[in-house]
Scaffold this active site. Structure first.
Site, short mmCIF file in Angstrom:
data_model
loop_
_atom_site.label_atom_id
_atom_site.label_comp_id
_atom_site.label_asym_id
_atom_site.label_seq_id
_atom_site.Cartn_x
_atom_site.Cartn_y
_atom_site.Cartn_z
N ASP A 161 -35.20 -12.08 39.97
CA ASP A 161 -36.79 -11.99 40.10
C ASP A 161 -36.98 -10.49 40.73
O ASP A 161 -35.94 -9.59 40.98
CB ASP A 161 -36.85 -12.98 41.16
N THR A 176 -40.27 -9.66 42.79
CA THR A 176 -40.96 -9.81 44.03
C THR A 176 -40.17 -10.24 45.17
O THR A 176 -40.12 -11.64 44.89
CB THR A 176 -42.61 -10.31 43.73
N GLU A 179 -52.72 -11.84 50.69
CA GLU A 179 -53.89 -12.19 51.61
C GLU A 179 -53.76 -11.67 52.93
O GLU A 179 -54.74 -10.94 53.51
CB GLU A 179 -54.04 -13.82 51.74
N ASP A 182 -45.10 -10.84 37.35
CA ASP A 182 -46.14 -9.84 37.47
C ASP A 182 -46.65 -9.24 36.14
O ASP A 182 -45.94 -9.41 35.17
CB ASP A 182 -45.60 -8.65 38.16
N ARG A 217 -44.80 -11.90 33.42
CA ARG A 217 -45.43 -13.01 33.27
C ARG A 217 -44.94 -14.37 32.98
O ARG A 217 -45.27 -15.25 32.04
CB ARG A 217 -46.77 -12.75 32.43
#
Length: 1226
Positions: A512, A514, A625, A806, A901
């Site tokens: 992966d 991230t 966030e 991503d 993606r």
């Protein structure tokens, strides 16, 4: 009455606890209906006096009324007599799979046969028709009654154990009793006992954990009829019950910081709008707070009643399908209304809910399956050799029984007189018949007796030796300081002991991005606002001093600062301070206001050593966030208070309150999030953020396209730098538009069926015709050592594939910065929208890769590496279709594969694509819940204990803190583990086969009667005391090369990929060596004592000592690194054998009494012992010398380099290694 409770958690110091009572009166935190239990919380809101005035207080009656028009909503900003409950839509967790599942479930009706009925506060009626599971949990496997049968059943899943059980049973028959009946059972009993003790200890720990969990206390509401007054009134009380006694249908009250005892549907909370905040760290490891909601129809009630119709228990922790009937009204329930067992209530004084799933039916327990069971590839290959040994064993037994048949035929007339076979007994006056069963049965019994005598050909001790060696290897891996993560203070975890050696044979690594290659700690870097890029190098050059410019808020004499500092752009900071004085300032104001409000952030207050300074910690459901909220705070837009109905933002020292009229959370289909805010001036605005592909499709068509193009250019620039981007937009809502949305939103929110699809449709009402404010860029920095690690893995011949969700530009940029992609690589990019386009792209790519390789091969020996880059849309059309084979052919020619993606199941599909078409070993590494499927699919799964929870760790075989730890794990420990286990298996085959062949040669001289010269106790102790410990210690400690060499030359890892330590050639050579050594051990003493009167027991002791000394010296010749414990076990085993033989021969009751002492008293005995050892080991020594001196491999060359020093070897260049093949082995 209390004011709306702001979501600010203060961690009080011990010195303030005594004044809690007074503070609670002065600072009421929660608006509670009169009939609800009052909160005992002692938390203090430091902003209460500063930010809340008396007009913010509201009546309990007003809290239940709803707003039906925009005018009523706008009036809130003035009088705040009512607060609109915050509406949420969607879920940002669980990935596409969970979202899709939740959508499909919501679109169909919940049928009676697929549902359970839960009568609220009526457990008797709930459990009347069908007794639901109690809340007692059991993670233990055994009980006192089931332990022996179940443990034995599980252990005998190993076929070898069944084989030895049959051998032990055969030896109990009088006709086949070659060894003593007790002695024959000991090896198997010992192995079973050791394993059982380990299982008992592990299960005892589970029992203790279960006992603690089941005896925890929970407050259950009990409703009693009030007999006084004749009114027939009812009153409720709270009774403490143990968790194990909680039943479905009971209403439970949870206090702040308490753990939820079962899966409950929220009915009421201390928040006036029914919001509860929970932490799911015990469920998925995520420490961020999640929001859950009680329905307004049940919130604030004194008595609870009604019925819930919910789906049957399932493992989907992100979905919940149910409806509830209360007071004749049917309400829909979803995942936002259920709180799962193991979660903790945070920042909420209390919550009340009804139990819908208990005990083993809770979602947490249904997901508590642990990591999947995987089997070592080396052990799988070992089974083929065991089958060959089994055939060899059958051949020996067949030869023995056939020869016995011939012998019996030739000597049938002499059987009455021969010592071994006699039909009649003439020793007494009466002639008795011996137990002679006839020619046919004697041959059959001879075959079975041969199986018993030669049983050690299949080494039962090998299995327990492998387990012990793996435990030792795991200990050293856990203790390795190279794999200790200082940041998280976590050690390497070995969660699957049975595949340690597979770490040395990996060919493919699927990673992966991230959180695995990157830190998943987001930092705000760039902003493009109204077409202007505020990230120029000139501005960045003075960022070192920007940290001194820090926004803070003063309240009650205290200073409140954001917990995380963010570097700011001085020009942008100055413009943000200008406010709304100019048009440019207005766009900047709205941009940062979006960052501060369009999120699910909960601000918490944390103490510091300075009592006058507090830190505001933003807790959110994603690091993105949090980074955006901290960035907004750094530029003067500080979120300081959040309730379900309003937000308070400090904008450069000015407090502004916004009513939250609605929110559509981010989901994987829309790829955007929006919040609807009511302003004090009666205006209503929508703020939206989302992915560029999603946002640019909903912009206002009349918007200035030059600004859109400028923003797109900045987005491309940010992505090229490896930054994560979001587009920010907004729009104004007039009264009619808001009323249209509000009516649709209320209808969709209360829909029983198809709610998710309806809410998605409603979001499109406001998420359109947007004005693009700009774009944000967040950096997810690479972890330390990632580029160097990928380079080392590539040199080691390991192909690294990156599978990420991503966008393509970001993934490519990270690929370059991590050295996954290099400038000399030929890139093949496949972005296709349909199957035919994919087919053509694959065909063109295959031609390109083939011609490129051919052209380069014709010019030079250096081949240009190829990188394949493709997106998830293309994989949708390729996976599970006839195009899979073409993709595999293309990917196998590429040095790097980068998939962008991709969904979680696509990650698993890519690994399955490789596993189904090659025998090469695969490893998957990831840190999030979306990586679980690929971790479980790969041969070896590695979890990163990072920022995205522990689901990846819980599903993995090994867990660690950083991606760079993969290098020492594979190149050092993987190499060692494989080399050690490979040698240990071959050595165990050799060790046992030597003894069996000596017994076989002896059978040829005893009329094939299976008489053994070696004492039965020595035969049993051979695999336990005489030769077992040395192989275990060497298997744990021996090192063919040092750590420094293995890291300096990653190519050495290819030995495991080429199976150099264990293969059929080595097995055959080992067996030939075994044959020679057994012949020397047997025939030399036989010829030497041929004319002597030595008895069988004495020559048997010589054979026993010869075998033990031989196999231990054979091991000593192959040991590379000697430690004091190695000396102890090898030489100690030889000494222990001498002592054991002397003890056995000194017991009068045993056969061969004093045989050793008689034989050892002669010089011939010791001369023979020395001679057979030298003669037997000589071929092994010669072959070892010739092979290492004239035909050395990489490992042997580097071993010599270690002896003479590195500098002399590499002063003129690097050591030449064997070439690494990129071709997958089918």
């Amino acid at each position: 009455m209390g004011s709306n409770r702001p979501i600010l958690m203060t961690v009080p110091s011990p010195t303030t606890s005594s004044s809690n009572s007074q503070q609670q009166q002065d600072h009421p935190l929660t608006s509670i209906d009169p009939e609800l239990p009052k909160s005992n919380s002692s938390s203090i809101n430091p902003f209460e006096n500063t930010f809340n005035n008396s007009s913010s207080r509201r009546s309990s009656a007003g809290s239940r009324s709803s707003n039906n028009s925009i005018h009523e909503v706008i009036s809130l900003s003035r009088s705040e007599s009512k607060t609109k409950p915050l509406k949420y839509y969607g879920s940002s967790k669980g990935g596409g799979g969970a979202e899709s599942e939740g959508l499909s479930m919501s679109q169909r009706e919940l049928r009676d046969e697929d549902a359970r009925l839960v009568y609220i506060n009526d457990p008797l009626k709930t459990n009347e028709a069908f007794e639901f599971s109690g809340n007692s949990i059991r993670t233990s496997k055994y009980s006192l009654l089931t332990f022996i049968p179940r443990n034995l059943f599980e252990q005998f899943h190993r076929v070898a154990y069944v084989y030895f059980l049959i051998i032990a049973i055969l030896n109990q028959l009088p006709q086949l009793a070659v060894f003593g009946r007790t002695v024959s059972i000991l090896p198997l009993a010992f192995v079973l006992f050791v394993t059982a003790v380990k299982d008992v200890y592990e299960d005892w720990r589970r029992h203790q954990s279960d006992k603690i969990e089941n005896n925890r206390l929970a407050s259950v509401i009990m409703v009693d009829d009030d007999g006084g007054g004749g009114g027939g009134g009812r009153r409720r009380s709270f009774v403490e019950k143990k968790w194990r006694d909680v039943r479905v249908g009971e209403v439970i009250k949870i206090e702040a910081n308490e753990t939820i005892p079962c899966d409950i549907v929220l009915l009421s909370t201390s928040d006036p709008t029914g919001v509860a905040y929970v932490q799911t760290i015990n469920l998925d490891g995520e420490s961020n707070l999640k929001t859950r909601y009680a329905k307004q129809e049940t919130h604030g009630k004194e008595m609870f009643g009604g019925v819930i119709k919910c789906e049957k228990p399932n493992r989907n922790i992100y979905g919940f399908l149910a409806n509830m009937e209360v007071d004749g009204k049917k309400l829909s329930l979803g995942s936002s209304n259920i709180v799962l067992r193991g979660c903790e209530l945070k920042n909420t004084s209390w919550a009340i809910g009804v139990a819908v799933y208990c005990g083993s039916e809770t979602k947490a327990m249904l997901n508590n399956s642990g990591a999947p069971s995987k089997r070592s590839r080396l052990e799988t290959r070992m089974n083929s050799e065991i089958i060959w040994l089994s055939f060899f064993l059958v051949m020996l037994c067949t030869v023995t029984s056939a020869c016995a048949a011939v012998w019996l035929k030739r000597h049938k007339e002499e059987l009455n007189l021969l010592p071994y076979y006699r039909k009649l007994d003439f020793s007494e006056g009466d002639v008795d018949s011996y137990e002679y069963y006839g020619w046919g049965l004697e041959i059959f019994f001879t075959f079975l007796m041969s199986v018993i005598v030669f049983q050690v050909m299949i080494p039962i001790s090998l299995y327990i030796s492998m387990e012990l060696v793996r435990v030792g290897q795991a200990y050293f891996m856990i203790q390795d300081k190279r794999m200790y993560d200082e940041a998280t203070k976590s050690r390497f975890q070995c969660r699957a002991l049975n595949i340690n050696e597979d770490l040395g044979q990996i060919k493919y690594v699927f990673s992966d991005k991230t959180g695995t290659l990157t830190q998943n700690k987001m930092e705000f870097q760039c902003a493009s606002i109204w077409g202007v890029d505020y990230s120029s190098k000139e501005n960045n050059s003075i960022m070192e001093g920007d940290e001194l410019v820090e926004h803070y808020v003063e309240a009650d004499g205290k200073i409140f600062r954001p917990k995380m500092k963010v570097k700011v752009n001085p020009e942008l900071l100055q413009l943000s301070r200008s406010g709304l004085q100019n048009v440019e300032g207005k766009w900047i104001h709205d941009f940062f206001l979006t960052l501060a409000t369009c999120n699910t952030i909960v601000p918490l207050v944390v103490d510091t050593p300075d009592p006058d300074v507090k830190l505001i910690d933003y807790q959110g459901e994603s690091p993105d966030e949090q980074a955006l909220a901290y960035a907004a705070a750094a530029y003067g837009f500080m979120l300081i208070e959040r309730t379900s109905g309003h937000l308070v933002i400090d904008i450069h020292g000015q407090r502004q309150k916004f009513n939250v009229l609605g929110m559509h959370e981010f989901d994987s289909d829309r790829k955007r999030m929006s919040v609807i805010l009511g302003y004090p001036d009666n205006s209503v605005k929508v703020f939206v953020k989302g992915a560029d592909t999603s946002m640019l499709n909903v912009i206002d068509r009349s918007f200035k396209m030059d600004l859109v193009r400028a923003t797109e250019a900045h987005l491309h620039s940010y992505s090229s730098m490896g930054l994560r981007t979001l587009v920010i937009g907004m729009r104004d809502l007039n009264a009619s538009e808001f009323e249209q949305w509000h009516a649709s939103f209320e209808a969709a929110s209360t829909a029983v069926f198809g709610r998710a699809a309806m809410l998605r449709k409603v979001s499109s009402i406001v998420e359109n015709s947007l004005t693009i404010l700009g774009a944000s860029a967040i950096e997810d920095k690479l972890q330390q050592g990632v580029p160097e690690s990928i380079e080392s893995l590539r040199i080691a011949g390991i192909k690294v594939w990156v599978l990420t969700g991503d966008k393509q530009e970001t993934a490519i940029s990270i690929g370059y910065s991590s050295k996954l992609l290099t400038s000399n690589m030929t890139q093949i990019i496949i972005n296709s929208k349909n199957r035919e386009s994919c087919r053509k792209s694959l065909q063109d790519a295959l031609v390109m890769s083939t011609s490129g390789v051919a052209n380069n091969a014709g010019v030079s020996s250096h081949v240009t590496p190829v990188a394949l880059i493709m997106d998830g849309t293309s994989l949708v059309h390729i996976l599970d279709s006839e195009l899979e084979e073409q993709l595999f052919q293309l990917a196998s020619r590429c040095s790097v594969v980068l998939c962008c993606r991709v969904a979680p199941l696509q990650k698993a599909g890519i690994i399955a694509l490789v596993k189904n078409r090659t025998s090469d070993m695969t490893l998957a590494i990831g840190d999030g819940a979306n990586d679980v499927s690929m971790i479980q699919m790969a041969d070896v799964g590695v979890g990163i204990s990072g920022q995205e929870g522990r689901q990846a760790v819980m599903a993995s075989d090994f867990a660690m803190g950083q991606f760079r730890f993969l290098v020492p794990l594979l190149l050092i420990h993987g190499h060692w583990n494989y080399q050690r286990l490979g040698y240990m298996i071959l050595y165990n085959f050799y060790r046992n086969a030597v003894l069996v062949l000596v017994l076989f040669w002896y059978v040829l001289f005893t009329a094939f009667t299976l008489t053994t010269a070696i004492n039965e106790w020595s035969s049993t102790l051979y695999s336990i005391i005489y030769s077992s410990l040395p192989t275990i210690i060497v298997g744990i400690l021996d090192k063919d090369l040092g750590k420094r060499t293995l890291l300096k030359y990653p190519q050495l890892y290819g030995a495991g990929q080429r199976h150099e330590a264990y293969n059929k050639k080595l097995f055959l050579l080992t067996m030939l060596d075994t044959l020679w050594q057994s012949m020397v051990i047997f025939w030399a003493p036989l010829f030497a004592y041929w004319s002597s009167t030595i008895d069988v027991a004495s020559i048997g002791d010589l054979w026993t000592l010869g075998v033990v000394i031989l196999v231990n010296l054979h091991l000593a010749m192959d040991v590379i690194r000697w430690y004091w414990v190695t000396h102890v076990v090898i030489w100690g085993s030889i000494v222990a054998t001498f002592i054991s033989v002397m003890i056995i021969d000194s017991i009068p009751n045993l056969p061969g009494y004093w045989a050793f002492f008689d034989a050892a008293g002669t010089g011939l005995f010791w001369l023979l012992l020395l001679g057979i050892i030298v003669t037997a080991l000589l071929p092994h020594l010669v072959v070892k010398f010739v092979y290492q001196y004239y035909f050395p491999n990489d490992i042997q060359i580097c071993r010599e380099a270690e002896k003479i020093g590195y500098d002399r070897v590499v002063e003129s260049g690097q050591v030449e290694m064997l070439p690494i093949s990129d071709n997958p082995s089918r």
